[in-house]
Design an enzyme around this catalytic site. Structure first.
Site, short mmCIF file in Angstrom:
data_model
loop_
_atom_site.label_atom_id
_atom_site.label_comp_id
_atom_site.label_asym_id
_atom_site.label_seq_id
_atom_site.Cartn_x
_atom_site.Cartn_y
_atom_site.Cartn_z
N GLY A 320 0.82 -1.20 0.00
CA GLY A 320 0.00 0.00 0.00
C GLY A 320 0.86 1.26 0.00
CD1 TRP A 323 -1.75 1.82 -6.03
CD2 TRP A 323 -2.19 3.25 -4.37
NE1 TRP A 323 -2.82 2.59 -6.43
CE2 TRP A 323 -3.11 3.48 -5.43
CE3 TRP A 323 -2.28 4.04 -3.22
CZ2 TRP A 323 -4.09 4.46 -5.37
CZ3 TRP A 323 -3.26 5.02 -3.16
CH2 TRP A 323 -4.15 5.22 -4.22
CG HIS A 324 -0.03 6.00 -0.84
ND1 HIS A 324 -0.47 4.81 -0.30
CD2 HIS A 324 -1.01 6.91 -0.59
CE1 HIS A 324 -1.66 5.00 0.25
NE2 HIS A 324 -2.02 6.26 0.08
N GLY A 325 3.50 5.88 -3.87
CA GLY A 325 4.56 6.60 -4.57
C GLY A 325 5.74 5.72 -4.88
CG PHE A 458 -0.19 9.45 -4.52
CD1 PHE A 458 1.18 9.54 -4.55
CD2 PHE A 458 -0.88 10.06 -3.49
CE1 PHE A 458 1.89 10.22 -3.59
CE2 PHE A 458 -0.19 10.73 -2.50
CZ PHE A 458 1.20 10.81 -2.54
#
Length: 458
Positions: A320, A323-325, A458
């Site tokens: 997770g 996924w953000h960056g 994002f």
């Protein structure tokens, strides 16, 4: 075209609402195609070059779904999901992965690709994944190309969510929004949500950026961050990201209501959480639900013993974070939350007490401290801030505590915007109050710098 920009508020939105009303009242069969066209126009306003990517993504995934419906070839869905993730990796993680590979012996001269990141690619990729996974499991139905395109590209949520399951929105496509007995009330509440989201963004979120940005910029430049500046910057970003992202979500929900669609809520006063588990039930709720159902449970969840559960928590939150960056600081942020959730699980398993007030204080402190990893541009910059937070720096002076009072009161005490607009009874005075609020917001937008939404990256 930002939601908090004049071109959107005075150009795209009025034209889109007028066209939608005309078509919905006189040519209802054209309503969904119109919303698809409007969504593609909105998306293309940022950069027309990426409209073919979005359109091809929709078309190819729809064709896979149709082919799967006819052949039931189980390999199609995993291949399609892998292809979607590969496209996401190409645009979002190619440079990051090349940088990691360059650390290996003999690969230090490896070229690092630099591709423009299509806005919303993480969000519409996850929408594809949710639908295809549910289709393979027999939970999702086949749908027409128009409906699938609208599910993926609906403009209020295509750029930064919320992450919407097909089951939450598909049945709404058949409704006649202006024939409902509560049509006027829906429009009114949609406008109120739009106003409140704008107000949260420009009156609470954006001003806090003026306190957060200089601190993290100084840290990125290798400067010493004082104790006062470190705490001021950390708290400023803690509240800024909440008002920025929840403000966007309020606007998205309000805009969707104006077009007859109810989107799922994404925030439930997260800084009131008394545990990290509680925080993730309140923060970015649709992403938390996605991570739970499509990563944590397939990893084993809580069905295969404590060790597997702890590993699943850690792996889910680490992914997770990624996924953000595309950066190791994001991975570390996610891993920290995975470890924190694991510690909370062990605490509960041991039956140890946790007073609510202490739980809230520890949760808020943990979340605020880990936001440093999320915001910092490197580990070196994060360490400079952490040193200030820990007191290993000059004390500094001038902590502007008054700037945080309104933000803290709204974030910790006030209800969500969704709850507020549904509690307020329709009154002429209320309409006047929101009209005045909108005018104030518009004046502020015209006067100050207009910050892009944080989650758009994002």
């Amino acid at each position: 075209m930002l939601f908090n920009s004049f071109p959107f508020l005075f150009g795209f939105l009025p034209v889109a609402l007028a066209l939608h009303a005309i078509v919905a009242l006189h040519r209802p069969a054209w309503r969904l195609p119109l919303l698809v066209v409007l969504s593609l126009v909105f998306y293309g306003w940022w950069d027309p070059r990426f409209v073919p990517l979005l359109a091809a993504s929709i078309g190819l995934n729809w064709l896979v779904a149709r082919r799967f419906g006819h052949s039931r070839a189980v390999v199609l869905i995993p291949l399609a999901i892998a292809a979607n993730l590969a496209v996401l990796a190409l645009f979002k993680y190619a440079g990051f992965l090349a940088g990691l590979a360059a650390l290996l012996p003999g690969l230090h001269d490896l070229a690092r690709p630099s591709l423009a990141l299509p806005l919303g690619i993480s969000f519409f990729t996850f929408h594809h994944v949710m639908y295809l996974t549910d289709l393979r499991a027999g939970r999702a139905p086949q749908m027409s190309l128009t409906r699938y395109a609208l599910y993926i590209a609906f403009f209020p949520q295509v750029l930064a969510g919320p992450l919407v399951r097909w089951s939450e929105i598909l049945h709404q496509f058949d409704e006649k929004p202006y024939a409902r007995p509560d049509a006027a009330e829906r429009i009114g509440r949609g406008l109120m949500l739009l106003c409140l989201g704008l107000a949260k963004k420009v009156f609470l979120g954006d001003p806090l950026a003026a306190y957060a940005n200089p601190v993290f910029q100084a840290a990125a430049e290798g400067k010493v961050v004082s104790v006062v500046d470190a705490w001021q910057g950390t708290l400023a970003f803690t509240f800024q990201i909440y008002f920025d992202f929840s403000g966007y979500t309020d606007m998205a929900l309000g805009l969707a209501l104006l077009f007859g669609i109810v989107l799922p809520q994404n925030f439930d006063v997260p800084y009131r959480a008394t545990s990290l588990q509680d925080f993730w039930r309140r923060w970015h709720m649709t992403l938390s639900r996605f991570l739970r159902d499509y990563l944590y449970i397939p990893f084993g969840g809580n069905r295969r013993g404590l060790a597997v559960q702890l590993a699943a928590l850690f792996a889910t939150m680490t992914l997770g974070g990624l996924w953000h960056g595309a950066g190791l600081t994001f991975v570390a942020w996610g891993a920290a939350h995975g470890a924190g959730l694991g510690i909370g699980l062990l605490w509960r398993r041991a039956g140890l007490p946790m007073p609510a007030l202490l739980g809230w204080a520890l949760t808020f402190l943990f979340v605020a401290l880990t936001w440093v990893l999320f915001r910092a541009t490197s580990f070196e910059a994060a360490m400079a801030v952490f040193k200030g937070l820990a007191g290993h720096a000059p004390v500094g002076h001038g902590f502007k505590w008054r700037a945080f009072v309104p933000a803290a009161l709204v974030a910790l005490i006030g209800p969500t915007a969704w709850a507020a607009v549904h509690r307020l009874p329709p009154r002429p005075a209320l309409a006047v109050a929101f009209a005045v609020l909108l005018v104030a917001v518009l004046l502020r937008i015209g006067d100050d710098a207009n910050y892009e939404f944080i989650y758009f990256q994002f």
